[in-house]
Design a protein around this motif. Sequence first.
Motif, short mmCIF file in Angstrom:
data_model
loop_
_atom_site.label_atom_id
_atom_site.label_comp_id
_atom_site.label_asym_id
_atom_site.label_seq_id
_atom_site.Cartn_x
_atom_site.Cartn_y
_atom_site.Cartn_z
N TRP A 110 0.86 -1.19 0.00
CA TRP A 110 0.00 0.00 0.00
C TRP A 110 0.89 1.23 0.00
O TRP A 110 1.89 1.28 0.71
N TRP A 112 0.55 5.71 -0.01
CA TRP A 112 -0.37 6.84 0.10
C TRP A 112 0.39 8.07 0.60
O TRP A 112 1.44 7.97 1.22
N SER A 123 -6.67 8.14 -1.16
CA SER A 123 -5.47 8.32 -1.99
C SER A 123 -4.58 7.08 -2.08
O SER A 123 -3.55 7.13 -2.73
N THR A 124 -4.96 5.99 -1.46
CA THR A 124 -4.09 4.81 -1.38
C THR A 124 -4.03 4.06 -2.71
O THR A 124 -5.03 3.89 -3.39
N ILE A 125 -2.83 3.62 -3.05
CA ILE A 125 -2.60 2.70 -4.17
C ILE A 125 -2.31 1.35 -3.52
O ILE A 125 -1.47 1.25 -2.64
N LYS A 126 -3.00 0.29 -3.97
CA LYS A 126 -2.76 -1.06 -3.45
C LYS A 126 -2.35 -1.96 -4.60
O LYS A 126 -2.92 -1.89 -5.69
N VAL A 127 -1.36 -2.79 -4.35
CA VAL A 127 -0.90 -3.74 -5.36
C VAL A 127 -0.73 -5.10 -4.69
O VAL A 127 -0.38 -5.18 -3.52
N MET A 138 5.01 0.73 -10.28
CA MET A 138 3.67 1.26 -10.05
C MET A 138 3.76 2.78 -10.01
O MET A 138 4.72 3.32 -9.43
N SER A 139 2.78 3.47 -10.61
CA SER A 139 2.84 4.93 -10.62
C SER A 139 1.46 5.54 -10.52
O SER A 139 0.46 4.91 -10.81
N ARG A 140 1.45 6.80 -10.10
CA ARG A 140 0.21 7.57 -10.05
C ARG A 140 0.57 9.05 -9.98
O ARG A 140 1.57 9.43 -9.38
N TRP A 156 4.12 3.95 3.11
CA TRP A 156 3.91 2.63 2.53
C TRP A 156 3.84 1.59 3.64
O TRP A 156 4.28 1.81 4.76
#
Length: 189
Positions: A110, A112, A123-127, A138-140, A156
């Motif tokens: 995770w 954010w 706003s969290t990105i989870k992979v 991974m990007s945003r 993270w």
Amino acid sequence: MLSTRLSSDNPSENGILLWDRTGYPVVSKNNEFRQIILADGYASLSRSTNQIASAVDTPQAIGWSTPTFSSGITLDPSDNTKIVFAEEGVYLLAFAVELLSNNSSDKNGWFWPRIDGVDVAGSTIKVTMSGNGHHLVMSRSAAFTMSAGSYLQAMWAVSDVDLWIDAPAATAFAPSSPAVTLAITRLRQ
């Protein structure tokens, strides 16, 4: 030399150019004075080494190397996880991280942003990754409003410490890769 903007100045005509007392030029457009962005409020940050989580399901901040270039954005001298913004404004952040899975089980990561010690909601990105030796980038990109003196941290956490932020070494044919990159551009005041 620009004239200083006074409270009595009227932006009813488009194209009036004045110097605002906040230290920026402004131009009239659609019945308001709008700041003209000067060449400050940008940065390019990276991390050139691996970062391994100390425990599962435990938030920690990403540590940054000295910015490659910057203006108006610095690292806190006592905490390289805090990115400090000299001026208020809306900033566009482009974040990328390279991950390495070091065993074959499924594991989650995770990522954010945290502003002034508060996690940014939604706003969290989870992979989810598996496979021994598998890499993933991974990007945003997202825009955030920052106040003068505020700081941002990239947080993270992982469900398995065999998932980490990886900085691949140079090879005979390719240079090394940063583990994490963050480009910041000020869009407006």
